[in-house]
Design a protein around this motif. Structure first.
Motif, PDB file in Angstrom:
ATOM      1  N   CYS B 169       8.119 -27.967  -0.927  1.00 20.88           N
ATOM      2  CA  CYS B 169       7.484 -27.289   0.195  1.00 20.88           C
ATOM      3  C   CYS B 169       7.757 -25.790   0.182  1.00 20.88           C
ATOM      4  N   TYR B 184      11.986 -30.720   1.065  1.00 21.68           N
ATOM      5  CA  TYR B 184      11.358 -31.520   0.003  1.00 21.68           C
ATOM      6  C   TYR B 184      11.386 -32.977   0.408  1.00 21.68           C
ATOM      7  N   GLY B 213       1.812 -27.622   9.459  1.00 18.04           N
ATOM      8  CA  GLY B 213       2.007 -27.685   8.013  1.00 18.04           C
ATOM      9  C   GLY B 213       0.963 -27.033   7.146  1.00 18.04           C
ATOM     10  N   ARG B 217      -0.454 -30.770   4.103  1.00 22.01           N
ATOM     11  CA  ARG B 217       0.706 -31.606   4.381  1.00 22.01           C
ATOM     12  C   ARG B 217       0.423 -33.036   3.959  1.00 22.01           C
ATOM     13  N   ALA B 229       5.926 -34.501   4.472  1.00 26.08           N
ATOM     14  CA  ALA B 229       6.236 -33.103   4.197  1.00 26.08           C
ATOM     15  C   ALA B 229       5.095 -32.174   4.598  1.00 26.08           C
ATOM     16  N   LYS B 230       5.481 -31.058   5.230  1.00 22.33           N
ATOM     17  CA  LYS B 230       4.503 -30.029   5.599  1.00 22.33           C
ATOM     18  C   LYS B 230       4.582 -28.900   4.567  1.00 22.33           C
ATOM     19  N   TYR B 231       3.601 -27.992   4.603  1.00 25.71           N
ATOM     20  CA  TYR B 231       3.599 -26.796   3.738  1.00 25.71           C
ATOM     21  C   TYR B 231       3.820 -27.177   2.272  1.00 25.71           C
ATOM     22  N   VAL B 232       3.125 -28.226   1.806  1.00 29.74           N
ATOM     23  CA  VAL B 232       3.354 -28.711   0.437  1.00 29.74           C
ATOM     24  C   VAL B 232       2.871 -27.671  -0.579  1.00 29.74           C
ATOM     25  N   ARG B 233       3.758 -27.299  -1.485  1.00 23.86           N
ATOM     26  CA  ARG B 233       3.466 -26.293  -2.504  1.00 23.86           C
ATOM     27  C   ARG B 233       3.169 -26.956  -3.849  1.00 23.86           C
TER      28      ARG B 233
END
Lengths: 287, 263
Positions: B169, B184, B213, B217, B229-233
């Motif tokens: 994230c 994570y 997110g 997300r 999980a939010k803000y998944v990168r």
């Protein structure tokens, strides 16, 4: 070791002839009693730990943040006259509980905000993760013990004989209530009507309901059986019922202890440890 | 029938019972064993292991989480955890409307991917109205729109030795003396391929808000909120969770919460 066939037989080492020892509690009854006692202790205190993570109860599927469907809240707030207080809000009514719930004095002398204070939770400090581990560990033992008790009690006759009230028990109810009200206890192998009704309610209604409402809160179990949360009124209603049944079980515990003390704690404890109970003379011919 | 009266002996022994109860409920007596001792480990391994196996038995790979209707959406989705990341890379991306955002898919895959938000939104989508259950105890119903994770994994072609999907994230959840810890999470391939497991970019009919997110997300509807999980990168396909964080498979798992969060 005594076996179930000894039930209601007179013990060879019976004491005074007028007050014989009778075999009252089956091994399965005694074992499950003490396993539950331990389980309920840990379930209660770890459950209050879990409650502290979000000390509010609602009706329905979800928790109202933009609308109000809360039935109970425990919290802390600053009053108009600038005092910090702890409170319990039940429906519309708010009760100040400073020092007990919501806002209390910690070990270090500082006031702290938490719904249930350290003496009421496991662990004593805020630790949701550990609270959940303790709760689910004892929940498994609790549920397996309930199932084992049910099977054993069907087989050994405990359920039919001591738990499920018969017609003549129902007829005896007014007399039994009057006897309890005057704290007159009949010491016999048989359970009286109020005992039967209470144990039936606790063992066959409250304890299974505790498991059902617990399962209804699980998103995993919810995928397997969505109907369970539905018939209980939604996940948040199930959580509220879970809490309410906890209060009923605590109430049962208090009454149970008072009754044990009132009826003779040594005799009662002996019967739930060894199975043997000193009965009143006339009980030899049955109740 | 004997007339009831409380004898001194009954009072004394009763007092002993009540007293021992009061002693026990000074509940710091159990703190020691629960602060990461063998007892805690045993309880965790036995109860969580049993819960996990029973749930897998009951719901397998296919049972769907309950879905709700539009009328059940009665409030904005309650945000939790990090609700406004302050990481520089995130803030820059947010300022540009997430035009520079890329979802990296790597690890045990044959074709690593780097997907823009537009590319993700051009993929097949699924919309579901579900109840979000937080580990704290609250619930909130919202509508989620996103691309099924299974579709993304198929594009990347998962290798046979893969066992877990790891989500990295953009948000920093903890800043301590030892450094910054980014959020994570991880799930297994059963949940990764579940039809309701989506990478959501839409919520309640609009673009996913920052608090919930944005831009992307995870939704894993048969588990608790912290799994999602939010803000998944980035998505990493791995065969073991041991090398990441403290090895428990997620930020909260490293802090004692169970990896399979179905209860």
């Amino acid at each position: 070791m005594t076996t179930d066939t000894d039930a209601s037989m007179e013990s060879p080492q019976a004491g005074p002839a007028e007050r014989p020892l009778v075999y009252k509690q089956f091994f399965a009854t005694r074992l499950t009693h003490w396993v539950w006692a331990a389980c309920l202790f840990f379930l209660l205190l770890s459950g209050l730990q879990i409650f502290n993570a979000h000390p509010a109860l609602y009706i329905g599927d979800q928790s109202g943040f933009a609308f109000d469907n809360a039935v109970l809240r425990i919290g802390a707030e600053r009053t108009e006259d600038a005092r910090n207080i702890g409170y319990i809000q039940l429906f519309g009514a708010k009760f100040e509980t400073t020092g007990w719930f919501g806002f209390y004095r910690g070990d270090n002398g500082m006031m702290q905000q938490r719904a249930f204070p350290p003496w009421a939770t496991i662990p004593s400090y805020y630790d949701l993760a550990s609270g959940r581990i303790v709760h689910f560990f004892f929940a498994w033992i609790f549920a397996i013990t309930l199932l084992a008790w049910l099977v054993a009690s069907i087989v050994n006759g405990h359920l039919r004989r001591d738990i499920l009230p018969r017609w003549r028990d129902i007829c005896a109810l007014p007399r039994d209530i009057a006897a309890h009200a005057r704290l007159r206890f009949h010491h016999s192998r048989d359970y009286n009507t109020l005992q039967k009704l209470t144990y039936a309610a606790v063992l066959l209604v409250l304890m299974p309901l505790m498991i059902a409402t617990g399962l209804a809160m699980s998103p995993g179990f919810n995928a397997a059986a969505p109907w369970l949360a539905d018939i209980l009124g939604g996940r948040q209603t199930a959580r509220t019922i879970h809490f309410a049944v906890m209060l009923l079980l605590v109430g049962f515990f208090v009454v149970h202890i008072v009754m044990v003390l009132a009826a003779g704690p040594i005799n009662e404890l002996r019967s739930i440890v060894t199975g043997w109970y000193r009965a009143d003379p006339e009980s030899r011919e049955g109740n | 029938m004997t007339k009831f009266n409380i004898s001194r002996r009954a009072l004394l022994s009763g007092g002993t019972v009540a007293g021992s109860g009061a002693l026990l409920s000074g509940c710091d007596v159990f703190d020691g064993v629960l602060r990461g001792g063998n007892v805690r480990d045993f309880m965790e391994a036995s109860a969580n292991g049993l819960s996990y196996r029973v749930q897998r038995l009951l719901i397998g790979g296919h049972s769907l989480a309950q879905e709700f209707t539009e009328t059940d959406i009665r409030q904005p989705m309650r945000p939790n955890g990090v609700t406004a990341p302050t990481d520089r890379t995130y803030l820059e991306m947010e300022a540009g409307g997430f035009a520079d955002y890329r979802l990296e898919v790597s690890g045990l895959v044959q074709k690593p991917l780097s997907l823009s938000l537009d590319e993700l939104m051009a993929m097949p989508s699924r919309t579901q109205i579900t109840r979000h259950d937080c580990v704290e105890g609250w619930s909130c119903i919202a509508k989620w729109t996103g691309v099924p994770l299974a579709h993304v994994l198929d594009q990347a072609v998962v290798k046979s030795e893969a066992r877990f999907i790891l989500f990295r994230c953009l948000d920093t959840i903890e800043r301590s003396l030892t450094g910054e810890i980014k959020y994570y999470e991880s799930i297994d391939l059963i949940d990764a391929r579940h039809p309701q497991t989506i990478l959501a970019y839409g919520m309640n009919g609009e673009r996913l808000p920052v608090a919930n997110g944005a831009p992307l997300r995870l939704r894993v509807e048969r588990q608790l909120g912290y799994k999602m999980a939010k803000y998944v990168r980035a998505i990493e396909v791995v065969d073991s969770l041991a090398p990441f964080g403290d090895g428990q498979g997620g930020y909260w798992e490293d802090r004692g919460y169970e990896w399979y969060a179905g209860i």
